[in-house]
Motif scaffolding. Structure first.
Motif, PDB file in Angstrom:
ATOM      1  N   LEU A 301       7.332  -3.583  -8.715  1.00 30.30           N
ATOM      2  CA  LEU A 301       7.567  -4.684  -7.768  1.00 30.30           C
ATOM      3  C   LEU A 301       7.538  -4.204  -6.487  1.00 30.30           C
ATOM      4  N   LEU A 302       6.838  -4.646  -5.423  1.00 32.37           N
ATOM      5  CA  LEU A 302       6.735  -4.221  -4.296  1.00 32.37           C
ATOM      6  C   LEU A 302       6.561  -5.373  -3.236  1.00 32.37           C
ATOM      7  N   PRO A 303       7.011  -5.355  -2.116  1.00 27.54           N
ATOM      8  CA  PRO A 303       6.885  -6.275  -1.082  1.00 27.54           C
ATOM      9  C   PRO A 303       5.367  -6.732  -0.827  1.00 27.54           C
ATOM     10  N   SER A 304       5.265  -8.120  -0.732  1.00 29.53           N
ATOM     11  CA  SER A 304       3.886  -8.587  -0.556  1.00 29.53           C
ATOM     12  C   SER A 304       3.863  -8.906   1.022  1.00 29.53           C
ATOM     13  N   THR A 305       2.624  -9.229   1.421  1.00 25.93           N
ATOM     14  CA  THR A 305       2.285  -9.463   2.766  1.00 25.93           C
ATOM     15  C   THR A 305       2.885 -10.831   3.258  1.00 25.93           C
ATOM     16  N   THR A 306       3.107 -11.746   2.089  1.00 28.68           N
ATOM     17  CA  THR A 306       3.463 -13.059   2.472  1.00 28.68           C
ATOM     18  C   THR A 306       5.009 -13.071   2.533  1.00 28.68           C
ATOM     19  N   GLY A 307       5.802 -12.117   2.099  1.00 32.89           N
ATOM     20  CA  GLY A 307       7.381 -12.269   2.122  1.00 32.89           C
ATOM     21  C   GLY A 307       7.980 -12.267   0.791  1.00 32.89           C
ATOM     22  N   SER A 308       7.058 -12.328  -0.135  1.00 34.29           N
ATOM     23  CA  SER A 308       7.775 -12.304  -1.622  1.00 34.29           C
ATOM     24  C   SER A 308       7.804 -10.924  -2.162  1.00 34.29           C
ATOM     25  N   MET A 309       7.948 -10.421  -3.302  1.00 34.81           N
ATOM     26  CA  MET A 309       8.120  -9.285  -4.127  1.00 34.81           C
ATOM     27  C   MET A 309       7.219  -9.618  -5.058  1.00 34.81           C
ATOM     28  N   ALA A 310       6.103  -8.781  -5.308  1.00 37.45           N
ATOM     29  CA  ALA A 310       5.178  -8.837  -6.355  1.00 37.45           C
ATOM     30  C   ALA A 310       4.822  -7.744  -7.251  1.00 37.45           C
ATOM     31  N   ALA A 311       4.533  -7.897  -8.512  1.00 31.45           N
ATOM     32  CA  ALA A 311       4.175  -6.564  -9.230  1.00 31.45           C
ATOM     33  C   ALA A 311       2.611  -6.749  -9.539  1.00 31.45           C
ATOM     34  N   CYS A 312       1.993  -6.434  -8.569  1.00 34.58           N
ATOM     35  CA  CYS A 312       0.183  -6.520  -8.838  1.00 34.58           C
ATOM     36  C   CYS A 312      -0.233  -5.480  -7.867  1.00 34.58           C
ATOM     37  N   HIS A 313      -1.166  -4.832  -8.642  1.00 30.58           N
ATOM     38  CA  HIS A 313      -1.806  -3.733  -7.837  1.00 30.58           C
ATOM     39  C   HIS A 313      -2.700  -4.077  -6.552  1.00 30.58           C
ATOM     40  N   LEU A 314      -3.101  -5.636  -6.704  1.00 28.02           N
ATOM     41  CA  LEU A 314      -3.945  -6.044  -5.565  1.00 28.02           C
ATOM     42  C   LEU A 314      -2.936  -6.383  -4.321  1.00 28.02           C
ATOM     43  N   VAL A 315      -1.625  -6.429  -4.886  1.00 27.85           N
ATOM     44  CA  VAL A 315      -0.745  -7.055  -3.556  1.00 27.85           C
ATOM     45  C   VAL A 315       0.030  -5.729  -2.883  1.00 27.85           C
ATOM     46  N   GLY A 316       0.522  -4.671  -3.921  1.00 30.04           N
ATOM     47  CA  GLY A 316       1.148  -3.579  -3.415  1.00 30.04           C
ATOM     48  C   GLY A 316       0.170  -2.685  -2.635  1.00 30.04           C
ATOM     49  N   GLY A 317       0.844  -1.778  -2.086  1.00 34.40           N
ATOM     50  CA  GLY A 317      -0.131  -0.618  -1.360  1.00 34.40           C
ATOM     51  C   GLY A 317      -1.345   0.091  -2.446  1.00 34.40           C
TER      52      GLY A 317
END
Ligand SMILES: Nc1ncnc2c1ncn2[C@@H]1O[C@H](COP(=O)(O)OP(=O)(O)OP(=O)(O)O)[C@@H](O)[C@H]1O
Ligand SMILES: Nc1ncnc2c1ncn2[C@@H]1O[C@H](COP(=O)(O)OP(=O)(O)OP(=O)(O)O)[C@@H](O)[C@H]1O
Ligand SMILES: [Mg+2]
Ligand SMILES: [Mg+2]
Lengths: 317, 326, 271
Positions: A301-317
């Protein structure tokens, strides 16, 4: 300090052979006066979260992690303390509670019984409160003497909510409270929750599989998938620009009154069997954006660019 | 009584009234009117949505149509023939032509029957597909038709199936005897959002393929929009408005229809102010329009007498003295 | 798991008694009503359970006695459960006038005191095993009917019953194909418990002399041992042997009835 805090909460049910991880390392919090919405498909562990907060899990469940209410550790409370904590501090409207009323006792009498079980209220006083609660949730007060089968499904659900509110708890956990209700009553329930939140400062944990219900009432939204928290964030962010492909898919699965109906799509496939989870990201077999890494490595679970926290490889770094 | 439909009515109710006696305290009994002087028709081949809030009498209407309940007064016609005075033999035929999918997939299948038994039951009752072998083939075909794998599910019991799978079994069961009319009472309201579209798409496809007429009961206007050609809006046992789906949703004539529309949660933003008319549930019903106590546009005339369903503009029917756009 | 073990032990216990009854002639060292020792001899190698007032072997009597006691037990259980279930089913399914009539009738039977009834019937029909079966059946079906009726009342309101009706099912089909399968575990549990009731009842009626005293059953054994003052003479074995048999049949039946739900409920069966 958050009112309720879950830290790395995991719940495993013991099966005949092995364990079933119904909730896996979930951390979230409910702040005072907030409405936290929890959404996700059937079987993703939403109810299990609710049951762990109230410590009413079946004996076969093994809990690890921490649940704190007002800073107090819930999982290690003594029996006496837990009894006082339930209902008075945290109340639950269980899933399907509208069908849990005793068919041979009037609904009002059942509410009165619940009140008098926890408080030394007189019979008269308890009946008065029951009638008041009926009014509060939008059932004509004189129907307090009706038997469960004489109320429509929606009315029974409202009565169940009335029952949970009877001891003015600080946090109310609603497990699928509007699933059987029509839009108007749903809207009334939602606005009722908003009013209670505003006027009494009651906090809510609102569990549903229908994300759209959370649109207006939730201040924050958490989305669960197969026991994992996959995305959590402020409601407006979650609805305007969801980051996780699963959240996006859930949004598209709702036929709406406005907007393009051809966009409506069901999510292909079914949630995974919790006893034999896919490797890597649990959503990857159903995910349209899945790529190599997804089937190998479980995303954090990592911060996304939109301001949520998401657990996705496309979203995290 | 065309009400915006076309062709021939398959099933029709005229001036239907149903009441229940409900206990009010120990000895007092009072009659709750569930359906009040309702007239409505479903046209051959259409899918008619019946929309309304909880307790508006939708299920009661469905139960009258499948003869689980006798109305106090009024007529029910199927292909122009009276349903309520049927002989036993006629009733058997009717029971074959009219099928229903129930709201609660967790309760509407016998817990002691396997999927196989459940789908086979109507075939046995109506002597469809005489011998064991052809019956077996038919069951397999039906189970496959609703998108289930016959090999995997046929010997399972309901508790071993998900809600969506159960509802598919109910649909297979209902379609086993090739009915003309299928009544679906909120078939997806208890299902997961992710499964709803799957079931709706299945029903749409089967309807097209089998030429069914559908009466689709729902409280979700979004679902009704996805599914229905025409929508009938009910309130407290009365018909408030009937119109083609697009017209009704784009330009509601009845204030109650508008309330329904405004109540739909809007993702991404707070919708209009929620209706706070919580305490205004008017019982006993007023002499006038049933919706008048909650209606922001109600005038004296509305409280004095109840308006009939009339054609307000071309093929738009509403029961309102002051329809919203006139 | 443990429940399955309970059922197994229950079946085992009852099974042993059934075995005893069927193979009595091969299992008994003596004929039950032939003098085979001196009166009132305590348990010994020749007479494992001692002898009675006439010098008959108690163990042989107990083994032969199982025949009558179990026959009465099973017959009464079967008859009472069938009658009770049918009446309860009809009553709960049709409600209204049918229910009213059947339940009034049931209540009348229910309040009839079984002892005086037995005495009157026995006087009429003569004391015999058949009389005992009739009396016990007559007095035990009403309880079954009550239980089945209330369960039927709640089952008939379940949506799957409506669904069957919409599918075109007749009343008979709904009762026997839809409702009965959902009642099976309850019916079976009642039947099993009725066995105990009947075995005890048979002994009770024998005990007061309503049966044929010359027939060997656990009840008549108790009757004679009581009448001839076995306790006063210290012949405890004569009472204990049939007493224990009755107690064990009861235990076996209870063990089975507890686990019966597991057998009929598909939800529990798989576990
Ligand atoms: N007592 C139990 N023993 C074993 N497994 C259980 C138990 N209760 C729940 N589970 C399993 O744990 C998982 C999570 O269940 P839970 O009830 O929390 O899901 P949910 O998200 O509330 O689903 P729904 O939307 O259907 O209510 C499911 O796979 C379920 O089958
Ligand atoms: N068996 C009954 N006895 C008494 N009252 C009843 C009975 N069934 C229904 N009612 C009443 O009739 C009215 C209409 O009920 P109905 O079930 O048709 O509503 P509905 O539109 O299907 O509602 P929902 O959306 O909650 O299912 C309600 O006021 C209900 O309380
Ligand atoms: Mg749940
Ligand atoms: Mg309904």
């Amino acid at each position: 300090m958050p009112l309720l805090e879950l830290k790395n909460l995991s719940v495993a049910y013991r099966l005949q052979k092995g364990y079933l991880m119904a909730v896996d390392q979930v951390s979230m919090e409910v702040n005072e006066g907030e409405v936290l919405g929890i959404a996700g498909e059937s079987g993703c562990g939403k109810s299990t979260v609710a049951l762990s907060v109230l410590r009413i899990l079946p004996k076969s469940a093994r809990v690890t992690g921490a649940v704190a209410f007002g800073g107090e550790d819930v999982l290690t409370m003594g029996d006496e303390r837990v009894r006082a904590y339930r209902w008075k501090h945290v109340a639950l409207v269980p899933q399907g509670s509208m069908n849990a009323f005793d068919p041979v006792i009037s609904v009002g009498a059942q509410i009165v019984e619940a009140i008098r079980l926890h408080e030394s209220a007189g019979k008269e006083e308890a009946w008065r409160r029951a009638r008041e609660l009926f009014g509060l949730v939008g059932i004509p007060k004189e129907r307090v003497t009706n038997y469960p089968h004489e109320l429509s499904g929606g009315m029974k659900q409202r009565a169940a909510i009335a029952m949970a509110l009877s001891l003015s708890p600080k946090l109310v956990i609603l497990d699928e409270p509007t699933t059987a209700l029509d839009v108007v009553v749903q809207k009334q329930i939602l606005s009722l929750l908003a009013r209670l939140q505003r006027e009494l400062g009651v906090s809510f944990m609102f569990i549903t599989h229908d994300l759209s219900v959370l649109a207006e009432v939730a201040t924050r939204v958490a989305v669960m998938y197969a026991g994992k928290l996959v995305e959590v964030g402020p409601a407006d962010v979650m609805f305007r620009s969801p980051s996780h492909p699963y959240t996006q898919a859930l949004m598209r699965a709702i036929p709406n009154v406005h907007g393009d109906i051809s966009q409506v799509k069901s999510i292909l496939g079914t949630p995974p069997d919790l006893t034999s989870l896919p490797k890597g990201c649990r959503f990857s077999p159903r995910c349209p954006h899945s790529f190599g890494r997804c089937t190998v490595e479980e995303p954090r679970l990592l911060p996304s660019t939109t301001g949520s926290m998401a657990a996705c490889h496309l979203v995290g770094g | 009584m065309e009400q915006g439909g076309g062709g021939r009515p398959l099933v029709e109710v005229r001036n239907l009234s149903v009441g229940f006696s409900a206990s009010m305290g120990f000895f007092k009994k009072r009659t709750v009117s569930a359906i009040d002087d309702l007239s409505l028709a479903a046209w051959e081949g259409e899918s008619l949505g019946v929309v309304g809030e909880s307790g508006s009498g939708k299920t009661t209407l469905a139960r009258v149509l499948v003869k689980l309940l006798r109305p106090h007064s009024g007529e029910v016609l199927f292909k122009g023939e009276d349903v309520l005075t049927q002989t036993r033999k006629e009733e058997r035929v009717y029971r074959r032509k009219v099928q229903m999918v129930f709201q609660d997939p967790y309760e509407s299948l016998n817990p002691r029957s396997t999927v196989w038994d459940a789908v086979e039951e109507p075939l046995l009752i109506h002597h469809v597909a005489g011998d064991r072998h052809s019956r077996g083939e038919m069951v397999e075909r039906l189970v496959a038709m609703v998108g289930l794998d016959p090999g995997a599910v046929k010997h399972k019991y309901p508790h071993q199936l998900s809600g969506g799978e159960r509802q598919r079994v109910s649909i297979a069961r209902a379609l086993a005897v090739s009915p003309d009319l299928l009544i679906a009472d909120e078939p997806v309201s208890m299902l997961d959002v992710s499964m709803r579209i799957g079931i709706l798409d299945l029903m749409l496809e089967l309807k097209r393929k089998l030429g069914l007429t559908l009466i689709f009961i729902t409280h979700d206007l979004g679902v009704a929009r996805y599914f229905c050609d025409r929508i009938a809006v009910m309130y407290q046992g009365k018909l408030m408005e009937v119109a083609r789906t697009e017209e009704l949703l784009e330009r509601p004539l009845h204030p109650y229809t508008k309330l329904l529309l405004d109540s739909v949660p809007v993702p991404g933003g707070a919708g209009p102010a929620p209706p706070e008319a919580v305490d205004a549930d008017p019982r006993p019903a007023p002499a006038g329009c049933k919706f008048s106590p909650r209606c922001p546009y109600a005038r004296d005339r509305c409280r004095g007498s109840a308006p009939d369903l009339t054609e307000v503009s071309r093929s738009r029917y509403a029961a309102c003295y002051y329809p919203l756009t006139s | 798991m443990t429940e399955n073990k309970r059922v197994t032990s229950g079946v085992l216990i009852i099974g042993i008694f059934v075995f005893m009854a069927v193979f009595a002639p091969w299992l008994t060292p003596y004929k039950p009503q032939v003098v085979s020792g001196s009166p009132y001899s305590p348990p010994s190698f020749q007479h494992w359970m001692g002898t009675d007032d006439l010098g008959y072997d108690v163990m042989s009597q107990v083994i032969y006695g199982a025949r009558i006691s179990l026959t009465v037990g099973f017959t009464v259980a079967l008859a009472a459960t069938s009658i009770g279930s049918l009446i309860g089913l009809l009553s709960g399914f049709y409600r209204g006038v049918v229910d009213e009539a059947l339940m009034r009738f049931t209540d009348v039977i229910l309040v009839l005191p079984s002892l005086p009834l037995a005495i009157i019937l026995a006087a009429y029909l003569g004391p015999s095993v058949i009389t005992i079966i009739e009396v016990l059946t007559l007095t035990s079906w009403p309880l079954v009917a009550r239980v089945i009726r209330s369960q039927t009342l709640s089952l008939r309101e379940r949506p799957f019953v409506d669904a069957a009706r919409v599918a075109g099912a007749s009343d008979a089909r709904i009762m026997f194909k839809v409702i009965i399968p959902n009642l099976l575990s309850l019916i079976a549990a009642n039947a099993v418990l009725a066995i105990t009731g009947a075995v005890v009842g048979e002994a009770g009626l024998d005990f007061i002399g309503m049966g044929n005293p010359s027939v060997v059953s656990w009840g008549t054994m108790l009757y004679w041992s009581q009448n001839l003052g076995a306790v006063l003479r210290g012949a405890w074995w004569w009472i204990l042997a049939p007493g224990l048999c009755i107690a064990f049949v009861g235990l076996g039946a209870v063990l089975i009835s507890i686990g019966v739900e597991n057998i009929f409920n598909p939800r529990l069966r798989g576990r």
